[in-house]
Design an enzyme around this catalytic site. Structure first.
Site, mmCIF file in Angstrom:
data_model
loop_
_atom_site.group_PDB
_atom_site.id
_atom_site.type_symbol
_atom_site.label_atom_id
_atom_site.label_comp_id
_atom_site.label_asym_id
_atom_site.label_seq_id
_atom_site.Cartn_x
_atom_site.Cartn_y
_atom_site.Cartn_z
ATOM 1 N N CYS A 179 2.789 -19.641 -6.730
ATOM 2 C CA CYS A 179 3.380 -19.102 -7.958
ATOM 3 C C CYS A 179 3.990 -20.228 -8.786
ATOM 4 C CB CYS A 179 4.442 -18.065 -7.616
ATOM 5 S SG CYS A 179 5.182 -17.283 -9.068
ATOM 6 N N CYS A 237 11.873 -19.356 -8.903
ATOM 7 C CA CYS A 237 12.898 -18.505 -8.288
ATOM 8 C C CYS A 237 13.420 -19.191 -7.030
ATOM 9 C CB CYS A 237 12.317 -17.144 -7.946
ATOM 10 S SG CYS A 237 11.551 -16.296 -9.366
ATOM 11 N N CYS A 239 12.540 -18.052 -3.281
ATOM 12 C CA CYS A 239 11.190 -17.580 -2.965
ATOM 13 C C CYS A 239 10.331 -18.613 -2.247
ATOM 14 C CB CYS A 239 10.489 -17.128 -4.239
ATOM 15 S SG CYS A 239 8.902 -16.335 -3.913
ATOM 16 N N CYS A 259 3.121 -0.486 -1.427
ATOM 17 C CA CYS A 259 3.455 -1.428 -2.486
ATOM 18 C C CYS A 259 2.613 -2.693 -2.341
ATOM 19 C CB CYS A 259 4.931 -1.795 -2.425
ATOM 20 S SG CYS A 259 6.038 -0.359 -2.455
ATOM 21 N N CYS A 290 2.651 1.480 -5.643
ATOM 22 C CA CYS A 290 3.651 0.636 -6.298
ATOM 23 C C CYS A 290 3.088 -0.772 -6.375
ATOM 24 C CB CYS A 290 4.961 0.658 -5.505
ATOM 25 S SG CYS A 290 6.283 -0.371 -6.207
ATOM 26 N N CYS A 312 10.877 0.593 -10.535
ATOM 27 C CA CYS A 312 11.534 0.163 -9.304
ATOM 28 C C CYS A 312 12.196 -1.172 -9.622
ATOM 29 C CB CYS A 312 10.503 0.014 -8.188
ATOM 30 S SG CYS A 312 11.150 -0.643 -6.638
ATOM 31 N N ARG A 366 16.885 1.576 -1.863
ATOM 32 C CA ARG A 366 16.084 1.068 -0.748
ATOM 33 C C ARG A 366 16.779 -0.091 -0.045
ATOM 34 N NH1 ARG A 366 11.225 -0.033 -3.058
ATOM 35 N NH2 ARG A 366 10.638 2.133 -2.683
#
Length: 336
Positions: free
Chosen positions: A76, A80, A83, A120, A151, A211, A283
């Site tokens: 990616c 972040c 991550c 998901c 999702c 979400c 969640r």
């Protein structure tokens, strides 16, 4: 000899203050002060209020089960700080190509057999390219055909992409706010908080369920946790699902040495989310593998009614299915 105090008398002797739980009557918004007041309540009072609110909208002994699969791992472009999948950090994670739809559908079928009701799919992208959507839409359609809720978390969306995903059978789109607006630049610099809000706006415009939640343990203050809850609770409408993640420290990321928050603060986060977003699924998400059973039980008491189910969350560990089944049996919890 004096008689023992009855339960109604005990409650009257220690009244619970409910008037601070409602949003501003004119604007409908939760102020930072109102959310902070909830965090400041005595622990038992806060959990009691959260459980009371929870029972007004949900069965207190049922929990929704979701399974999360990384359909495209690593590489990616974003930074972040928590991550493992960022190409900017050396975490030992190899970049992988996008899975094909048949592979994903096979995993979803097993998840359903194990009791999951929502599946998901996550991809390590800044956002999906047009060519990526061809296979992604096949995945969504195939998973939906199994009778599962669908999702996806694919990063930031361009105009029209949310509609394409909706038309392929997507039910929910996940895009977390992570932390407060004030703390965000300390965690991510390659895109802005407004970028995240803009994607959520596209998702709502397309008629998809939202979400959106966040992560605790990012080095934030309690005020940052207050700010995150206020941001989520003031979304219009509120998110349908609110994942609360406890940071899983990944070697090689900027946050690998971060200081964990106290377990009571995490339970408070769950409770305040439940009170301020009474109709949302809250969640209990990443970090659950490191949580003792008693802590998870308190989170359910505080209003959590959804978990990620299965032995892996994207690239990090999660309690295996048998461990969750054993815990549910101890608590007499049934899958929703």
């Amino acid at each position: 000899m004096s008689m023992p105090m009855t339960m109604p008398q005990a409650q009257q002797a220690h009244p619970i203050e409910f008037k601070r739980l409602t949003p501003h009557p004119e604007s409908g918004a939760y102020s930072l002060e109102a959310v902070a007041a909830l965090f400041d309540l005595p622990f038992n009072d806060l959990v009691f209020q959260a459980q009371t609110v929870h029972r007004q909208h949900f069965d207190a002994n049922k929990v929704q089960l979701s399974t999360l699969l990384s359909v495209k791992t690593g590489g990616c472009s974003e930074d972040c700080g928590y991550c493992s999948q960022s190409a900017r950090y050396d975490t030992g994670l190899e970049k992988e190509v996008l899975m094909n739809a048949d592979e994903v559908i096979d995993v979803a079928r097993i998840a359903k057999e194990n009791g999951a009701s929502r599946f998901c799919m996550g991809a390590a992208w800044r956002g999906p390219k047009t060519k990526d959507l061809v296979e992604v839409k096949k995945m969504i359609a195939g998973v939906k055909a199994l009778g599962l809720e669908t999702c996806a978390t694919f990063g930031m969306l361009k105009e029209g992409q949310a509609e394409e995903l909706r038309d392929s059978g997507l039910d929910y789109y996940n895009h977390n706010l992570d932390t407060s607006p004030e703390n965000y630049a300390n965690i991510v610099t390659s895109h802005s908080y407004q970028d995240r809000l803009d994607t959520l706006g596209k998702v709502r415009k397309a008629g998809l369920n939202v979400c959106s939640g966040g992560i605790v343990g990012l080095g934030e203050t309690r005020l940052d946790r207050v700010g995150l809850i206020a941001q989520l609770a003031n979304l219009e409408p509120q998110p349908d699902s609110v994942p609360i993640n406890n940071l899983v420290k990944i070697e090689g990321t900027p946050l690998e040495e971060g200081e964990a928050i106290d377990w009571t603060e995490f339970v408070r986060m769950i409770a305040v989310a439940r009170i301020t977003m009474p109709k949302s699924f809250v969640r209990l998400s990443a970090g659950r593998q490191q949580m003792p059973e008693a802590m998870q039980a308190l989170c359910f008491m505080a209003g959590a009614n959804s978990i990620f189910y299965g032995d892996k969350l994207l690239t990090t560990g999660n309690p295996d299915v048998s461990r969750d089944r054993n815990l549910f049996a101890k608590l007499s919890i049934q899958p929703l």
